[in-house]
Design an enzyme around this catalytic site. Structure first.
Site, PDB file in Angstrom:
ATOM      1  CG  ASP A  29       1.856 -57.347 -41.025  1.00 43.63           C
ATOM      2  OD1 ASP A  29       2.962 -56.888 -40.668  1.00 43.63           O
ATOM      3  OD2 ASP A  29       1.278 -56.982 -42.054  1.00 43.63           O
ATOM      4  CB  ILE A  30       6.889 -59.266 -38.869  1.00 48.71           C
ATOM      5  CG1 ILE A  30       7.243 -58.640 -40.207  1.00 48.71           C
ATOM      6  CG2 ILE A  30       6.933 -60.791 -38.916  1.00 48.71           C
ATOM      7  CD1 ILE A  30       8.694 -58.856 -40.610  1.00 48.71           C
ATOM      8  CD  GLU A  88       1.741 -53.966 -48.217  1.00 51.47           C
ATOM      9  OE1 GLU A  88       0.989 -54.795 -47.663  1.00 51.47           O
ATOM     10  OE2 GLU A  88       1.309 -52.931 -48.748  1.00 51.47           O
ATOM     11  CG  HIS A  93      -0.937 -59.125 -49.203  1.00 41.77           C
ATOM     12  ND1 HIS A  93      -0.274 -58.718 -50.338  1.00 41.77           N
ATOM     13  CD2 HIS A  93      -0.875 -58.095 -48.345  1.00 41.77           C
ATOM     14  CE1 HIS A  93       0.186 -57.496 -50.170  1.00 41.77           C
ATOM     15  NE2 HIS A  93      -0.176 -57.081 -48.962  1.00 41.77           N
ATOM     16  CG  HIS A  95      -3.147 -56.210 -44.659  1.00 40.20           C
ATOM     17  ND1 HIS A  95      -1.946 -56.240 -43.990  1.00 40.20           N
ATOM     18  CD2 HIS A  95      -2.867 -55.839 -45.928  1.00 40.20           C
ATOM     19  CE1 HIS A  95      -0.980 -55.886 -44.819  1.00 40.20           C
ATOM     20  NE2 HIS A  95      -1.510 -55.644 -46.012  1.00 40.20           N
TER      21      HIS A  95
END
Length: 132
Positions: A29-30, A88, A93, A95
């Protein structure tokens, strides 16, 4: 229009890739909540994780488990936590967030700073410890 995650999978947007198989992709994750915060996604673009077919959801979960094992081996957190929030980006997805201390804030809204060199090193460390 393709989601940002589909563009990452297709190489249109660069990423810090951690793992990939024929149906899944994992990358750092950026905006990480912790060092090593990784996203696991299906290559099939589905907005809502619970719209995945049962076998697809099961496969994504197993893929994520293997990635979490790689995070655990590489980074030695107390454990790796999981968040499935999904608001978002309109692409299912998971995390995976390493937890390094019991009092660590565990939220997608809290970002830690990791340099580009640090991201490259983290991705490589995790990648080397994943068995798919």
């Amino acid at each position: 229009m393709a989601s940002i995650f589909t563009k990452i999978i297709e190489g249109e947007i660069p990423s810090y890739k951690v793992a990939e198989d024929d149906r899944h992709f994992a990358f750092l994750d950026i905006n990480p909540a912790a060092k090593g915060h990784t996203l696991c996604i299906p290559k099939k673009e589905i907005d809502y994780i619970f719209d995945l077919e049962p076998n697809e959801l099961s496969a994504l979960t197993k893929f994520s488990q293997n990635v979490a094992d790689g995070i655990d081996k590489a980074l030695k957190p107390i454990r790796t936590g999981i968040i499935v929030e999904g608001m978002e980006v309109p692409h299912a997805h998971i995390h995976l967030i390493p937890i390094y201390k019991e009092t660590q804030a565990f939220s997608l809204g809290k970002k830690v700073d990791v340099s580009e060199d640090g991201m490259i090193k983290l991705a490589e460390q995790i990648r080397q410890n994943i068995c798919l």
